[in-house]
Design a protein around this motif. Structure first.
Motif: not given
Length: 347
Positions: A92, A98, A204, A215
């Protein structure tokens, strides 16, 4: 029974099977909360718990080699990694990372779980420490999973916390003392590693109710486990620098330093370390609500270097430690004799 030796902080033979109660409690509870899991997580946790339970009992009765324990741990965590609920698909944006490939996830997740299990096992060295650190970790994970509506894992954390709270009273008792042993520390470390992996694998949308940026999740996980991770890294570094095996026993742990050099009792040392863990986590959660992860990484590294510098001078081996302890005891004995002699003269 654990017979005291030159490394022990206790003086009397002490029962060391507290982890047996952990095992039966968590297994019974998983049976009843199984339906709360969306991916039948309880079914995948039970084989790992059974493996570590028998390995822990074997190690408490007859010392096992680090290699044998490591193989058992790998087998136990393989069941967890086989469940899709724990798959980490993305970091994230942590350090601009990612999506990650599945094979890389397996390597990272396996390493993380092994590190956590062994780190928690290593801090179980004085009365109350493993319990207090475990309680702090479980309280935080209970809150995180409740806010993210992952109720199976919130209940699992509550169950493990209840075990630790019940055990704590006996562990710090003077006349009813019992140790959790490797049976207990392996089981608790395994549950902590499972909760950590699930935390990093949250979707998420699950982070919307959490008080920090998506993050920053890996850094929050490190802050939650700062005590066992820092202590293990420090001890392993010292042992390797002294050309010894990383799993060779000594009294270089932080809790030993607090007791041997700073003169604290077991309860005092455990309480201080537990408070530091809680304060550190709260601080990182507050910072993680706004700060970018690069700044938090710099801060984390700075704190680790600072702590490493503070404890750097407390690097000693068995021979040096034994000499210092014997000298300290002789000085205290002489002071006691002098005090007794002066009282006799006054009388």
């Amino acid at each position: 029974m654990d017979d005291p030796n030159h490394r022990s902080s206790h003086l009397a033979r002490t029962p060391t099977m507290g982890g047996v109660a952990f095992f039966y409690t968590i297994m019974l509870a998983l049976f009843f909360i199984n339906e709360k899991g969306l991916f039948e997580e309880a079914t995948y946790l039970m084989p790992g718990l059974v493996i570590l339970f028998f390995v822990g009992i074997k190690d408490d009765l007859v010392i096992l080699t680090p290699g044998a324990k490591l193989m058992a741990q790998v087998l136990a965590i393989s069941f967890v990694l086989a469940n899709e609920s724990f798959t980490i698909e993305s970091l994230n944006g942590f350090l601009n990372i990612y999506e990650i490939p599945y094979f890389l996830y397996l390597g990272i997740a396996g390493f993380v779980m092994l590190t956590i299990i062994n780190s928690y096992n290593l801090i179980d060295g004085i009365d109350g420490l493993a319990s207090i650190v475990g309680i702090v970790i479980m309280i935080i994970y209970t809150t995180i999973f409740y806010l993210s509506q992952e109720y199976f894992f919130a209940l699992t954390a509550i169950i493990m916390n209840a075990c630790l709270m019940a055990f704590f009273g006996f562990n710090v008792s003077s006349d009813k003392k019992i140790f959790m042993g490797d049976t207990g520390s392996l089981i608790v470390g395994f549950i902590i590693s499972v909760l950590t992996l699930k935390f990093l694998a949250l979707k998420p949308e699950s982070y919307e109710g959490l008080p920090f940026l998506l993050e920053n999740a890996p850094l929050i996980a490190i802050s939650i486990l700062i005590v066992p991770l820092f202590d293990t890294a420090r001890v392993f570094t010292i042992r390797i620098a002294n050309k010894r095996g990383p799993f060779s026993p000594d009294r270089n742990h932080i809790h030993h330093v607090l007791i041997d050099f700073w003169g604290l009792s077991h309860k005092q040392a455990s309480f201080i370390i537990g408070c530091f863990n809680l304060i550190f986590v709260v601080l990182f959660i507050i910072l993680g609500s706004k700060a970018k992860n690069l700044g938090m990484v710099i801060m984390l590294v700075s704190v680790v270097i600072f702590l490493g510098y503070i404890f750097f001078k407390y690097n000693y081996n068995f021979t040096t430690l034994k000499q210092k302890i014997l000298l300290k005891r002789k000085i205290e004995a002489l002071k006691g004799k002098q005090g007794a002699a002066s009282k006799k003269k006054k009388n």
